[in-house]
Design an enzyme around this catalytic site. Structure first.
Site, PDB file in Angstrom:
ATOM      1  CG  ASP A 158     -19.959   5.389  -6.464  1.00  0.00           C
ATOM      2  OD1 ASP A 158     -20.895   5.828  -7.139  1.00  0.00           O
ATOM      3  OD2 ASP A 158     -19.943   5.416  -5.211  1.00  0.00           O
ATOM      4  CG  ASP A 175      -2.330   0.238   0.975  1.00  0.00           C
ATOM      5  OD1 ASP A 175      -2.647   0.766  -0.106  1.00  0.00           O
ATOM      6  OD2 ASP A 175      -3.164  -0.115   1.833  1.00  0.00           O
TER       7      ASP A 175
END
Length: 411
Positions: free
Chosen positions: A249, A170
Site C-alpha cells: 500500500d 510526531d
C-alpha cells in the site's frame, strides 16, 4: 492487478503518477536547501523501538538492542542510529520546564544512555511530540502533557546536551492549523544548538484521508518527512487512507513523491517491518527492503534484534541492496507510466538499478528487455546474490516468486 509481461518500450517513459490530493503540485515548505546542515547526504540507517516494543521500553532493553545491533553485524552494515521512541519521559517537566527521563524506566538518564551508545560506535535518537502531547499521551496510553509545542528551544537544547543525534518528531493531532509553524520552530531550534541532528517528522498522524506529508513537500523543513500513514507488518492492509497501511500500500502511495528525495532530504515511507511478527513472507520482506532502497528512503529497522534469526539478518544486511539505498547520487526511482510494478533508479557510477515487483500470489515470469532501456550491452548483476546474470539477445528472463522483487544492477 496486471503484472509485467515484458520490459520493452514501457520503460522508456518513466513518470510519477498522481495518487492522492495535491501531490502533483506540492507546496514546497521551509525555504530551500537541507533542513539541518552538516549531516550525511545519504539516507539515515538505524533501529527504532516502536514497532516491536511500543511503550514497553526501558534502559536495559535499549542497551541490549544496541549491543545486538553491533554483534549482529548490522551496525557494520550501516545501521547506526538507535532511536528511543515514545514513553521514555516522566509525565511532567521539571521545575525549569525541562523534559526528564522516567527514573524507573531509565534510571541512569538519557545523557548516560547516549554516552553508552556513542561508546559502542552508535548514534542516539529520541522521540518528542509536536503538539502539547505525544502520540501515546493523546491516545491515553501514557500519562501527562509533555509535548514540545512552545518548548522547542528548551527541548532542542536539552536533546543536544544529552548527545542526541536524531529526533523523531510526531504530530498526533487532528488539528493541522499550526503544523508548518511548529515543525519549522523545532527545525530552527535544532539548528541553533549547533549540533547536527537528523530531524525526522511525521505530519500525518491523526490527519485522516488528506495527508499533509503527501500534499506538501517538507524537504527543507526536515531531514526526512513521512509521506503516508503508519506502516503495519502486512503486505496490504485492506484499510482506508486514515488507517495503517501495508508495505505494498505504501509503495503505491509513495510513487508520486519519490522525486522529492535528494542529498540530505528524504521522503520517509515509515520504518521497516522486516522480522516483525509473522504476517510478511520472506519474499515480501525482501521486496520491502528493495523498494525502500529504490526510493532512497531511510532504513530504520523495527524488529527485536536480540531474537533476530539469520534470514532476517541476511535480508537487512544485504550489501547490494544497501549500496543502492546509500548511492551518493541520491536519485530515487521512478515508476513506469504504464506498469506500477516497474521501477528504475539512476546510480552514481552511471549504471541503473531495476526493480520489478510481483505483488501477486503466484510466480510470474519477467523478461527484462535491456535494449528498451538503452542497456543492451550492459553487464547485469542480481543484487540479492551478487552474481552475474545471463543476458540473451539483450534480455534477462527470470521467474519472480509471489511477493518478491527482482532487483538488478547494470553497469
Amino acid at each position: 492487478m496486471r503484472f509485467l509481461t515484458t520490459l520493452t518500450a514501457t520503460v522508456l517513459i518513466l513518470v510519477s503518477v498522481v495518487g492522492c490530493d495535491g501531490v502533483d503540485d506540492p507546496r514546497h515548505l521551509g525555504g530551500t536547501g537541507v533542513a539541518v546542515p552538516g549531516l550525511p547526504s545519504t539516507p539515515p540507517m538505524g533501529w527504532n523501538s516502536w514497532n516491536s516494543f511500543g511503550c514497553g521500553i526501558n534502559e536495559s532493553m535499549i542497551r541490549a538492542q544496541a549491543d545486538a545491533l553491533v554483534s549482529s553485524g548490522m551496525a557494520a552494515a550501516g545501521y547506526r542510529y538507535v532511536v528511543v521512541d515514545d514513553c521514555w519521559y516522566t509525565p511532567a517537566r521539571d521545575s525549569n520546564g525541562r523534559l526528564q527521563a522516567d527514573p524507573t524506566r531509565f534510571p541512569s538518564g538519557m545523557a548516560a544512555l547516549g554516552a553508552y551508545l556513542h561508546s559502542r560506535g552508535l548514534l542516539f535518537g529520541i522521540y518528542a511530540g509536536a503538539s502539547d502531547r505525544t502520540c501515546a499521551q493523546l491516545a491515553g496510553t501514557y500519562p501527562g502533557t509533555t509535548g514540545s509545542a512552545g518548548h522547542e528551544t528548551t527541548d532542542a537544547q536539552t536533546f543536544a546536551s544529552w548527545g542526541v543525534d536524531y529526533l523523531k518528531y510526531d504530530w498526533c493531532s487532528t488539528s493541522g492549523d499550526q503544523q508548518e509553524s511548529r515543525f519549522t520552530a523545532m527545525r530552527d531550534a535544532l539548528r541553533a544548538t549547533g549540533r547536527s541532528i537528523v530531524y525526522s517528522i511525521n505530519a500525518n498522524s491523526g490527519r485522516g484521508t488528506v495527508l499533509p506529508g503527501a500534499r506538501d513537500d517538507w524537504g527543507s523543513v526536515a531531514t526526512m518527512s513521512r509521506i503516508t500513514n503508519d506502516i503495519s507488518a502486512t503486505w496490504t492492509s485492506g484499510q482506508g487512507a486514515d488507517g495503517y497501511q501495508g508495505v505494498y500500500d505504501i509503495v503505491r502511495a509513495a510513487a508520486p513523491m519519490t522525486q522529492r528525495a535528494g542529498p540530505g532530504r528524504f521522503i520517509d515511507p515509515d520504518m521497516l517491518e522486516i522480522g516483525v511478527g509473522g504476517a510478511l513472507t520472506a519474499a515480501q520482506q525482501r521486496s520491502h527492503l528493495a523498494l525502500w532502497a529504490m526510493m532512497a528512503a531511510p532504513l530504520i529497522a523495527g524488529n527485536d534484534l536480540t531474537t533476530m534469526d539469520s534470514t532476517t539478518r541476511q535480508v537487512l544486511t544485504n550489501p547490494g541492496v544497501i549500496a543502492i539505498d546509500q548511492d551518493p547520487l541520491v536519485s530515487a526511482a521512478s515508476r513506469s507510466s504504464t506498469d506500477p510494478d516497474i521501477w528504475t533508479r539512476k546510480l552514481a557510477d552511471g549504471g541503473q538499478a531495476i526493480a520489478v515487483v510481483n505483488p501477486t500470489t503466484a510466480t510470474r515470469t519477467a523478461p527484462v528487455d535491456l535494449g528498451a532501456l538503452g542497456l543492451r550491452d550492459a553487464t547485469v548483476t542480481d543484487v540479492w546474490t551478487g552474481r552475474m546474470v545471463t543476458v540473451t539477445d539483450g534480455r534477462v528472463d527470470t521467474d519472480i516468486a509471489a511477493g518478491d522483487t527482482l532487483l538488478l544492477r547494470t553497469r
